[in-house]
Design a protein around this motif. Structure first.
Motif, PDB file in Angstrom:
ATOM      1  N   GLN A  47       0.830  -1.199   0.000  1.00  0.00           N
ATOM      2  CA  GLN A  47       0.000   0.000   0.000  1.00  0.00           C
ATOM      3  C   GLN A  47       0.864   1.249   0.000  1.00  0.00           C
ATOM      4  O   GLN A  47       1.901   1.320   0.657  1.00  0.00           O
ATOM      5  CB  GLN A  47      -0.931   0.028   1.219  1.00  0.00           C
ATOM      6  N   LEU A  48       0.406   2.261  -0.751  1.00  0.00           N
ATOM      7  CA  LEU A  48       1.032   3.578  -0.782  1.00  0.00           C
ATOM      8  C   LEU A  48       0.068   4.577  -0.170  1.00  0.00           C
ATOM      9  O   LEU A  48      -1.093   4.676  -0.575  1.00  0.00           O
ATOM     10  CB  LEU A  48       1.366   3.976  -2.226  1.00  0.00           C
ATOM     11  N   VAL A  49       0.544   5.336   0.825  1.00  0.00           N
ATOM     12  CA  VAL A  49      -0.259   6.374   1.469  1.00  0.00           C
ATOM     13  C   VAL A  49       0.395   7.721   1.189  1.00  0.00           C
ATOM     14  O   VAL A  49       1.597   7.895   1.392  1.00  0.00           O
ATOM     15  CB  VAL A  49      -0.359   6.147   2.992  1.00  0.00           C
ATOM     16  N   GLU A  50      -0.399   8.677   0.702  1.00  0.00           N
ATOM     17  CA  GLU A  50       0.096  10.021   0.417  1.00  0.00           C
ATOM     18  C   GLU A  50      -0.311  10.977   1.539  1.00  0.00           C
ATOM     19  O   GLU A  50      -1.460  10.990   1.974  1.00  0.00           O
ATOM     20  CB  GLU A  50      -0.471  10.545  -0.901  1.00  0.00           C
ATOM     21  N   LEU A  51       0.661  11.768   2.009  1.00  0.00           N
ATOM     22  CA  LEU A  51       0.392  12.852   2.953  1.00  0.00           C
ATOM     23  C   LEU A  51       0.789  14.151   2.264  1.00  0.00           C
ATOM     24  O   LEU A  51       1.965  14.381   1.984  1.00  0.00           O
ATOM     25  CB  LEU A  51       1.199  12.679   4.243  1.00  0.00           C
ATOM     26  N   SER A  52      -0.202  14.987   1.975  1.00  0.00           N
ATOM     27  CA  SER A  52       0.055  16.210   1.215  1.00  0.00           C
ATOM     28  C   SER A  52      -0.427  17.434   1.984  1.00  0.00           C
ATOM     29  O   SER A  52      -1.093  17.334   3.011  1.00  0.00           O
ATOM     30  CB  SER A  52      -0.659  16.149  -0.147  1.00  0.00           C
ATOM     31  N   ASN A  53      -0.043  18.620   1.467  1.00  0.00           N
ATOM     32  CA  ASN A  53      -0.467  19.905   2.046  1.00  0.00           C
ATOM     33  C   ASN A  53       0.036  20.111   3.471  1.00  0.00           C
ATOM     34  O   ASN A  53      -0.694  20.585   4.333  1.00  0.00           O
ATOM     35  CB  ASN A  53      -1.996  20.046   2.012  1.00  0.00           C
ATOM     36  N   GLY A  54       1.273  19.748   3.738  1.00  0.00           N
ATOM     37  CA  GLY A  54       1.848  19.974   5.059  1.00  0.00           C
ATOM     38  C   GLY A  54       3.038  19.071   5.304  1.00  0.00           C
ATOM     39  O   GLY A  54       3.314  18.159   4.514  1.00  0.00           O
ATOM     40  N   CYS A  55       3.764  19.349   6.389  1.00  0.00           N
ATOM     41  CA  CYS A  55       4.948  18.564   6.741  1.00  0.00           C
ATOM     42  C   CYS A  55       4.598  17.543   7.808  1.00  0.00           C
ATOM     43  O   CYS A  55       3.927  17.864   8.792  1.00  0.00           O
ATOM     44  CB  CYS A  55       6.063  19.477   7.241  1.00  0.00           C
ATOM     45  N   MET A  56       5.068  16.319   7.634  1.00  0.00           N
ATOM     46  CA  MET A  56       4.672  15.240   8.529  1.00  0.00           C
ATOM     47  C   MET A  56       5.263  15.362   9.925  1.00  0.00           C
ATOM     48  O   MET A  56       4.809  14.683  10.848  1.00  0.00           O
ATOM     49  CB  MET A  56       5.054  13.889   7.929  1.00  0.00           C
ATOM     50  N   CYS A  57       6.276  16.221  10.107  1.00  0.00           N
ATOM     51  CA  CYS A  57       6.811  16.392  11.461  1.00  0.00           C
ATOM     52  C   CYS A  57       6.159  17.575  12.159  1.00  0.00           C
ATOM     53  O   CYS A  57       6.441  17.836  13.332  1.00  0.00           O
ATOM     54  CB  CYS A  57       8.331  16.558  11.431  1.00  0.00           C
ATOM     55  N   SER A  60       9.248  15.043   3.580  1.00  0.00           N
ATOM     56  CA  SER A  60       9.508  16.196   2.722  1.00  0.00           C
ATOM     57  C   SER A  60      10.924  16.702   2.985  1.00  0.00           C
ATOM     58  O   SER A  60      11.590  16.281   3.935  1.00  0.00           O
ATOM     59  CB  SER A  60       8.492  17.309   3.013  1.00  0.00           C
ATOM     60  N   GLY A  61      11.394  17.615   2.158  1.00  0.00           N
ATOM     61  CA  GLY A  61      12.748  18.125   2.336  1.00  0.00           C
ATOM     62  C   GLY A  61      12.960  18.825   3.655  1.00  0.00           C
ATOM     63  O   GLY A  61      14.077  18.874   4.175  1.00  0.00           O
ATOM     64  N   ALA A  62      11.896  19.383   4.230  1.00  0.00           N
ATOM     65  CA  ALA A  62      12.016  20.142   5.472  1.00  0.00           C
ATOM     66  C   ALA A  62      11.688  19.304   6.709  1.00  0.00           C
ATOM     67  O   ALA A  62      11.667  19.832   7.825  1.00  0.00           O
ATOM     68  CB  ALA A  62      11.103  21.363   5.424  1.00  0.00           C
ATOM     69  N   ALA A  63      11.449  18.019   6.541  1.00  0.00           N
ATOM     70  CA  ALA A  63      11.057  17.178   7.674  1.00  0.00           C
ATOM     71  C   ALA A  63      12.238  16.885   8.587  1.00  0.00           C
ATOM     72  O   ALA A  63      13.341  16.603   8.125  1.00  0.00           O
ATOM     73  CB  ALA A  63      10.452  15.872   7.172  1.00  0.00           C
ATOM     74  N   GLU A  64      12.004  16.942   9.885  1.00  0.00           N
ATOM     75  CA  GLU A  64      13.000  16.579  10.889  1.00  0.00           C
ATOM     76  C   GLU A  64      12.634  15.213  11.462  1.00  0.00           C
ATOM     77  O   GLU A  64      11.481  14.972  11.815  1.00  0.00           O
ATOM     78  CB  GLU A  64      13.038  17.613  12.006  1.00  0.00           C
ATOM     79  N   PRO A  65      13.595  14.306  11.593  1.00  0.00           N
ATOM     80  CA  PRO A  65      13.278  12.959  12.080  1.00  0.00           C
ATOM     81  C   PRO A  65      12.940  12.890  13.564  1.00  0.00           C
ATOM     82  O   PRO A  65      12.159  12.031  13.981  1.00  0.00           O
ATOM     83  CB  PRO A  65      14.550  12.161  11.766  1.00  0.00           C
ATOM     84  N   LEU A  66      13.503  13.782  14.396  1.00  0.00           N
ATOM     85  CA  LEU A  66      13.317  13.669  15.844  1.00  0.00           C
ATOM     86  C   LEU A  66      11.852  13.757  16.275  1.00  0.00           C
ATOM     87  O   LEU A  66      11.398  12.926  17.068  1.00  0.00           O
ATOM     88  CB  LEU A  66      14.162  14.719  16.564  1.00  0.00           C
ATOM     89  N   PRO A  67      11.056  14.732  15.816  1.00  0.00           N
ATOM     90  CA  PRO A  67       9.656  14.779  16.242  1.00  0.00           C
ATOM     91  C   PRO A  67       8.875  13.527  15.867  1.00  0.00           C
ATOM     92  O   PRO A  67       7.957  13.116  16.587  1.00  0.00           O
ATOM     93  CB  PRO A  67       9.106  16.021  15.505  1.00  0.00           C
TER      94      PRO A  67
END
Length: 373
Positions: A102-112, A140-147
């Motif tokens: 399965q592929l899930v898309e998260l759009s219109n915002g940053c996942m962190c 995304s390019g701006a996502a931080e892994p820690l959160p």
């Protein structure tokens, strides 16, 4: 008392073996040993998290892994700040099996940031379906892994369990763009000003952060760092990039390659992530406890710890950091001048707490990475 962890470089040439380039070190796509969900003693779903700036090669790496996964059933989550998830469309072309994957898309915002709750809910649903061997999340390019890691350790899934009871954050991978590494690490730009990140700063929590700060977060918290487009820079530049990365994260595996060529076993089900170690022992903090192992024989990086039970003289510290501008500096120019002074001393990273004479009731926090102070 005060203590600062310092990392600095010397400008002499070092050699670098390009691990991951097919003609030097060929990959053998044998995944029989991978600790996928069915082979884990605790049966938790292992997660690989991909970070890195836009254009570094995250999606290309993801495509290569999907092409060579040899029957490993993958749940894939792809995050894009824009309304149209271009990366998800590219990944979908890799032929995921609609029956078992399965592929899930998260759009219109940053996942962190704004989409973190949505991300954690999707991870929970996919993991508890018991359909998959592994999960890959491309940020995304701006996502931080820690959160994201913190969320997994605390997100409630019901019946007295948290998400960490059903999934295992297994490998944190950061992809670095070799030709642009030095420019990004030593720039004074904010994310909102960076040409490949400015669209992602529309997520309100990202706009005020600096490019060097974001890059440092992505590197320091990674287990595997892929230095991509290695052949596009000189051997000296590549060696310097590797040295800086190793200074920021002494324990990470560094793979230099082209076209994001890595073995799937380098980034899937490696078992490299350990939350306790990541939380308590980031690379710079290893100096505080004396557990850091020097790599001076192979790197141009040296680490030093400054610790003393006497306060800094405020005026002298200001002159060191600001030079002749110390008396008339504004907060903005002071930050710029201080970062320039530290870079002039050869320091690429320093972090700690400090004490000023006459302010014994206050502790200051010192944070410096590249051009950011």
């Amino acid at each position: 008392s005060r203590s600062l962890s310092l990392s600095h470089t010397h400008t002499h040439t070092d050699s670098l073996v390009l691990c991951g380039l097919g003609h030097i070190q060929p990959c053998h796509y044998n995944l029989d040993h991978l600790q996928i969900r069915g082979r884990r003693a605790d049966k938790r779903l292992p997660i690989t998290l991909l970070s890195g700036f836009l254009g570094a090669g995250k999606t290309t790496l993801l495509q290569r892994v999907l092409k060579n996964r040899l029957g490993v059933r993958v749940a894939l989550i792809v995050n894009d700040i824009g309304a149209v998830n271009v990366d998800a469309r590219a990944a979908a072309s890799m032929g995921l099996d609609s029956e078992s994957e399965q592929l899930v898309e998260l759009s219109n915002g940053c996942m962190c940031c704004s989409l973190r709750e949505d991300l954690l809910a999707q991870i929970k649903d996919l993991a508890m379906s018991n359909k998959y061997d592994a999960m890959i999340i491309e940020g995304s390019g701006a996502a931080e892994p820690l959160p994201i890691a913190e969320g997994i350790s605390a997100y409630d899934v019901g019946r007295g369990k948290v998400l960490d009871d059903v999934v295992a954050l297994d490998t944190l991978v950061t992809v670095v763009d070799a030709p642009n590494f030095a420019r990004d690490f030593f720039t004074r730009e904010q994310v909102v000003e960076h040409k490949s990140l400015r669209m992602e700063s529309t997520d309100g929590k990202m706009g005020g952060s600096h490019v060097a700060e974001l890059m440092t977060e992505q590197i320091e918290f990674a287990n595997v760092i892929v230095v991509n487009k290695a052949s596009n820079v000189s051997a000296e530049s590549l060696a310097e990039t590797k040295d800086i990365i190793a200074g920021l994260n002494p324990s990470a595996r560094i793979i230099a390659t082209d076209f994001s060529k890595v073995c799937p076993s380098d980034v899937l089900c490696t078992g490299l992530f350990d939350w306790d170690s990541a939380e308590e022992q980031p690379g710079w903090a290893q100096l505080l406890t004396g557990t850091w192992v020097s790599k001076a024989s192979t790197l141009n990086i040296q680490h030093r710890m400054y610790s003393r039970d006497r306060p800094f003289h405020g005026g002298r510290l200001a002159r060191l950091l600001l030079g002749t501008h110390s008396s008339g500096a504004t907060p903005t120019t002071a930050v710029v001048d201080a970062a320039g002074a530290l870079m002039g001393l050869g320091l690429i990273r320093s972090k700690g707490v400090f004490w000023l004479a006459g302010q014994s009731d206050r502790a200051g926090e010192w944070q410096h990475a590249g051009s950011l102070f």
